[in-house]
Design an enzyme around this catalytic site. Sequence first.
Site, PDB file in Angstrom:
ATOM      1  N   CYS A   1       8.627   1.982   1.503  1.00  0.00           N
ATOM      2  CA  CYS A   1       7.955   1.095   0.773  1.00  0.00           C
ATOM      3  C   CYS A   1       8.934   0.187   0.055  1.00  0.00           C
ATOM      4  O   CYS A   1       8.525  -1.047  -0.336  1.00  0.00           O
ATOM      5  CB  CYS A   1       7.349   1.772  -0.521  1.00  0.00           C
TER       6      CYS A   1
ATOM      7  N   CYS B   1       7.122   9.278  -1.980  1.00  0.00           N
ATOM      8  CA  CYS B   1       7.740   8.905  -3.173  1.00  0.00           C
ATOM      9  C   CYS B   1       8.836   9.930  -3.814  1.00  0.00           C
ATOM     10  O   CYS B   1       9.652   9.661  -4.376  1.00  0.00           O
ATOM     11  CB  CYS B   1       6.738   8.463  -4.252  1.00  0.00           C
TER      12      CYS B   1
ATOM     13  N   CYS C   1       7.070   2.796  -7.697  1.00  0.00           N
ATOM     14  CA  CYS C   1       5.875   3.229  -8.450  1.00  0.00           C
ATOM     15  C   CYS C   1       5.714   4.323  -9.211  1.00  0.00           C
ATOM     16  O   CYS C   1       6.739   4.829  -9.538  1.00  0.00           O
ATOM     17  CB  CYS C   1       4.830   3.564  -6.861  1.00  0.00           C
TER      18      CYS C   1
ATOM     19  N   ASP D   1      10.881   0.606  -2.211  1.00  0.00           N
ATOM     20  CA  ASP D   1      11.187   1.109  -3.671  1.00  0.00           C
ATOM     21  C   ASP D   1      12.634   1.400  -3.837  1.00  0.00           C
ATOM     22  O   ASP D   1      13.396   1.895  -2.667  1.00  0.00           O
ATOM     23  CB  ASP D   1      10.291   1.903  -4.300  1.00  0.00           C
TER      24      ASP D   1
HETATM   25 FE1  FES Z   1       7.577   3.490  -3.301  1.00  0.00          FE
HETATM   26 FE2  FES Z   1       6.200   5.389  -4.418  1.00  0.00          FE
HETATM   27  S1  FES Z   1       5.355   3.557  -3.387  1.00  0.00           S
HETATM   28  S2  FES Z   1       8.290   5.143  -4.079  1.00  0.00           S
END
Ligand code: FES
Length: 127
Positions: free
Chosen positions: A35, A104, A60, A37
């Site tokens: 994602c 995640c 998230c 992140d």
């Molecule tokens: Fe990216 Fe959870 S959606 S770490």
Amino acid sequence: MVAYSQKVMDHFVNPRNVGEIADADGVGTVGNPVCGDMMTFYIKVADGRLSDIKFKTFGCGAAIAVSSMVSEMAMGKTLEEGKHITNKMVADELEGLPPNKMHCSNLGADALRAAIEDYERKQEGLT
Ligand code: FES
């Protein structure tokens, strides 16, 4: 609607150890390829133990809960114990994550391990 455990919600709404350590002994950043992140862990080490841990997570809610839980699980532990915390242990401690949020949990333990390895590399440079 994704069903999160009470524990995930608790750590998301009220995350522990958020922040940054300006004079950290080790810093580790990892990104989630799924994602995009990102998570950074900062550690202080005293007598071979994790004496302080802070994190910054650009991610998230599940990722924030994971970072918070990792920081609690690792606080006061030896470096070896910290390195052996796995993503699965973190997810279990959070009483599970929804299947589409399991990715995640990959960041938390990895970012802590990266910070410990950063500390160890620095120590090697000093000896
Ligand atoms: Fe990216 Fe959870 S959606 S770490």
